[in-house]
Design an enzyme around this catalytic site. Sequence first.
Site, PDB file in Angstrom:
ATOM      1  N   LYS A  51      -6.998   3.170   7.586  1.00 32.22           N
ATOM      2  CA  LYS A  51      -5.841   2.333   7.907  1.00 32.22           C
ATOM      3  C   LYS A  51      -5.039   2.959   9.052  1.00 32.22           C
ATOM      4  O   LYS A  51      -4.607   2.282   9.976  1.00 32.22           O
ATOM      5  CB  LYS A  51      -4.960   2.148   6.654  1.00 32.22           C
ATOM      6  CG  LYS A  51      -5.631   1.268   5.603  1.00 32.22           C
ATOM      7  CD  LYS A  51      -4.928   1.278   4.248  1.00 32.22           C
ATOM      8  CE  LYS A  51      -5.736   0.461   3.229  1.00 32.22           C
ATOM      9  NZ  LYS A  51      -5.166   0.438   1.877  1.00 32.22           N
ATOM     10  N   GLN A  95      -0.686   3.174  -1.672  1.00 30.85           N
ATOM     11  CA  GLN A  95      -2.134   3.179  -1.963  1.00 30.85           C
ATOM     12  C   GLN A  95      -2.351   3.321  -3.470  1.00 30.85           C
ATOM     13  O   GLN A  95      -1.812   4.220  -4.112  1.00 30.85           O
ATOM     14  CB  GLN A  95      -2.808   4.337  -1.196  1.00 30.85           C
ATOM     15  CG  GLN A  95      -4.327   4.332  -1.268  1.00 30.85           C
ATOM     16  CD  GLN A  95      -4.969   3.109  -0.622  1.00 30.85           C
ATOM     17  OE1 GLN A  95      -4.471   2.558   0.356  1.00 30.85           O
ATOM     18  NE2 GLN A  95      -6.080   2.663  -1.184  1.00 30.85           N
ATOM     19  N   ASP A 118       1.256  -5.458   1.518  1.00 29.47           N
ATOM     20  CA  ASP A 118       0.117  -5.604   0.601  1.00 29.47           C
ATOM     21  C   ASP A 118       0.254  -6.860  -0.274  1.00 29.47           C
ATOM     22  O   ASP A 118      -0.689  -7.251  -0.950  1.00 29.47           O
ATOM     23  CB  ASP A 118       0.051  -4.383  -0.335  1.00 29.47           C
ATOM     24  CG  ASP A 118      -1.126  -3.484  -0.029  1.00 29.47           C
ATOM     25  OD1 ASP A 118      -2.108  -3.958   0.575  1.00 29.47           O
ATOM     26  OD2 ASP A 118      -1.074  -2.295  -0.410  1.00 29.47           O
TER      27      ASP A 118
END
Length: 279
Positions: A51, A95, A118
Amino acid sequence: MQILDGKALSLKIKAKAKEDIKTLKAKGITPGLAVVVIGDDSASHTYVRMKEKACEEVGIYSIIHKMPDDISQDKILETIGMMNKNPNIDGILIQLPLPKHIDTTKVLQAVCEKKDVDGFHPFNVGKLVLNLDTFTPCTPLGVMKLLKAYKIEPKGLDVCIVGASNIVGKPMMNLLLNANASVDICHIYTKELKAHTKRADLLIVGVGRANLITKDMVKDGAIVIDIGINRLENGKLVGDVAYDEVSPKCSFITPVPGGVGPMTIAMLLENSIKAARSR
Ligand code: GUN
């Protein structure tokens, strides 16, 4: 059989992202993404590195907060609070998975909805269910983009999703339902998986078990999307679908690697740009 080439499509999306970011920078806005990674799960660190690299390629400023496995929940919440207030940070990504002593819902809920690239905050999950404009989780959004790029219209299709996670299966279900598909969602308690998968015009699998889907479980001419990523003992990376035997039966199939994986990252870039635009 045609391959759904997520790698090639992601390169096009990245090129467009680079242009969009140039335009934003000319207006004095550099999109900023903060990533929090906790503990030393090697897969999580690999994803975060990917990422970070993608952000660098397109011109997004990224900052990675690495925290030890035994970090307290209060410290995580305090860090998120700081990032929520930081005007240079447009997107915040936690994450997953988090260590067992951390309440994942509490942490995800602490992220400001406007920075939730997200799409995991309950507020944004609700908006997705209602088919309102929101941040959509990157993997299912990437699948929708891939279908669109190959002119696959979900309307009226019988879809089977194997895997009912909050990250993939559930948002995938909502996106496809909103696109007027009929959706059947399976999980570890499903009694006879094959009875479900075999009916599907579009089969989407994301559970993390190599060779879960064999050729007898797939309808002739089906479209198969493989979201699984599994590392075999010999080091080879494979999905959840037994690709060699299943692919000849399909009209379309995603490879692993090079299918959904690169699309997930491309969608994170798009969501970060979306967040920066609403600064
Ligand atoms: N862990 C596995 N997939 C994902 C993802 O798409 N986003 C985050 N934040 N964590 C993950």
